[in-house]
Design a protein around this motif. Structure first.
Motif: not given
Length: 476
Positions: A420-438
């Motif tokens: 959970x200590x690294x969760x903010x960074x992980x979510x920032x990276x995943x949410x920055x991925x374009x929704x147009x890609x697999x």
């Protein structure tokens, strides 16, 4: 044959007898100095030293470490006496001893070895700083103010208010104690030689001295009516701090010799029994003490007989020669305790730690600083919490690598520990991925995946799939 057997037996006992005399000479000024610094009669410090030898020394646990009143507890004892009164000290020490016995019986002794070294060093450094701050005033022949803030505020004026004769006594004590260790007679403790020498000189000077009363008048049996919820915190604090100091000392002493190792749980029970007896007599609390223990090892002790005999010599002294203590100047004891405080501080080790691990050094400084400005328990608990947070941060290292895989695919690789200590960074990276890609998320490189990160990954995958794209989770 009989003569040879007797000779061998005598020669086998002599190293312990000789070591016990050395430890007695080391312990005597320290027992008195710790008592005076704690704000209690000097005789009570010697009583604790006697109990440490005759009671804790006889019980199983450790063979070579020596117990008695410790400089590390002076701050705690002084605060407790100021808050609850000298009469309540006995019931508090008794309660702490019984708690130590209970901790030993349920086998909690070995867990004290799991405490961060930075916290331990910070605790000792904080105690050393408080000891230095408090003993500068009797070293200068004046009375120390009550609070820490007042002691700091009084330092600039201490130079003007200092009594020259007291400063001379104090400086001479430090010089003699230091130079004596370089002579061929260094096995005789320098602290004792210094105290004896300046006491002879002090007869000619008008300096404050130890006030000595009758031992029978100072000993008071524990008053159980003083036990209430107000002293419970002090009982727990005494038990934890005394246990920690004892078992840290045991670990250090075990590294000094090749004899039997300390049995931590049994040593905790032995210390608890000793403190229970000290409490019944209204004396100071006891711990294993590294200064006396190391002197015992260096003097060639082989068995626990040396630490028991040192208690015998202390008892003989306090019964036969109690009036000798009244010749000792307070400035001389303050000098000895200043030396002890400096050794607890260990500035070289602090600087070495700061060069190798800044985070550990920060935990040390936090612990020591809070002990100085608040109290021993608050500073130590805060240091433990900081060490836990630091460890959690260190073990939660997570590497997230995003690699394009063709025109419309992204490959995300996670390595390390996903907490959970690294969760903010992980979510920032995943949410920055374009929704147009697999997206393919590779979790096979993780050593640990906690529940918070698992749920967050699944929720993110569901959101991405709702947008009509695919998400592949390659699980560990």
């Amino acid at each position: 044959m009989m003569v040879m057997s007797t000779g061998r037996r005598t020669s086998s006992y002599w190293p312990d007898i000789a070591a016990s005399l050395v430890v007695f000479l080391v312990a005597l000024p320290l027992c008195v100095g710790v008592a005076v610094a704690s704000g209690v009669p000097a005789e009570l410090g010697i009583v604790t030293g006697v109990v440490g030898g005759l009671v804790a020394g006889l019980l199983p646990g450790s063979s070579l470490q020596v117990s008695g009143p410790a400089a590390g507890l002076t701050v705690l004892v002084a605060d407790t006496v100021a808050t609850h009164g000298l009469e309540a000290l006995g019931v508090i020490v008794l309660g702490a001893g019984l708690l130590q016995v209970l901790m030993g019986l349920v086998r909690l002794g070995r867990w004290f070895r799991a405490i961060s070294p930075a916290v331990v060093q910070g605790m000792l450094a904080g105690i050393g700083l408080v000891l230095l701050l408090g003993q500068l005033y009797p070293f200068a022949g004046t009375t120390a103010p009550a609070g820490t803030a007042a002691k700091f505020a009084g330092l600039p004026g201490l130079v003007l208010e200092a009594a020259p004769q007291a400063v001379v006594i104090g400086v001479l004590t430090l010089v003699i104690a230091s130079l004596w260790q370089r002579t061929r007679f260094h096995k005789v403790p320098g602290a004792l030689v210094a105290v004896v020498a300046v006491s002879l000189l002090g007869v000619l000077l008008p300096v404050p001295r130890i006030q000595v009363g009758s031992l029978a008048d100072e000993l008071r049996l524990v008053d159980f009516s003083l036990f209430d919820t107000g002293v419970l915190g002090a009982v727990v604090t005494f038990a934890l701090v005394a246990s920690a100091e004892t078992l840290f000392c045991a670990a250090a002493v075990d590294r000094m010799h090749n004899g039997p190792r300390t049995r931590y749980n049994q040593e905790l029970v032995a210390q608890g029994v000793g403190n229970a007896v000290c409490g019944l007599l209204g004396a100071l609390p006891m711990t294993a003490v590294i200064v006396r223990s190391s002197a015992n090892v260096r003097a060639g002790a082989r068995t626990k007989a040396s630490r028991v005999l040192h208690g015998v010599w202390l008892l003989v002294f306090v019964v036969a020669l109690p009036g000798v203590l009244s010749f000792v100047p307070l400035a001389a004891l303050a000098a000895i305790l200043l030396q002890a405080g400096w050794k607890l501080l260990e500035p070289r080790r602090v600087l070495a730690l700061a060069r190798t691990d800044r985070a550990e050094a920060a935990v040390l400084v936090l612990t020591a600083g809070l002990i100085v400005v608040t109290d021993l328990l608050t500073g130590t608990l805060a240091g433990l919490l900081a060490a836990v947070v630091k460890t959690a941060w260190d073990v939660s290292r997570l590497t997230v690598t995003v690699t394009p895989d063709g025109a419309d695919h992204e490959h995300v690789e996670l390595r390390g520990n996903a907490t959970f200590l690294r969760l903010p960074r992980l979510l920032d990276t995943l949410e920055a991925l374009p929704l147009t890609k697999h997206v393919r998320v590779d979790l096979s490189g993780l050593r640990h995946l906690d529940q918070a990160c698992r749920q967050a990954l699944e929720q993110w995958a569901d959101t991405h799939r709702t947008a009509g794209r695919t998400v592949d989770l390659i699980r560990p």
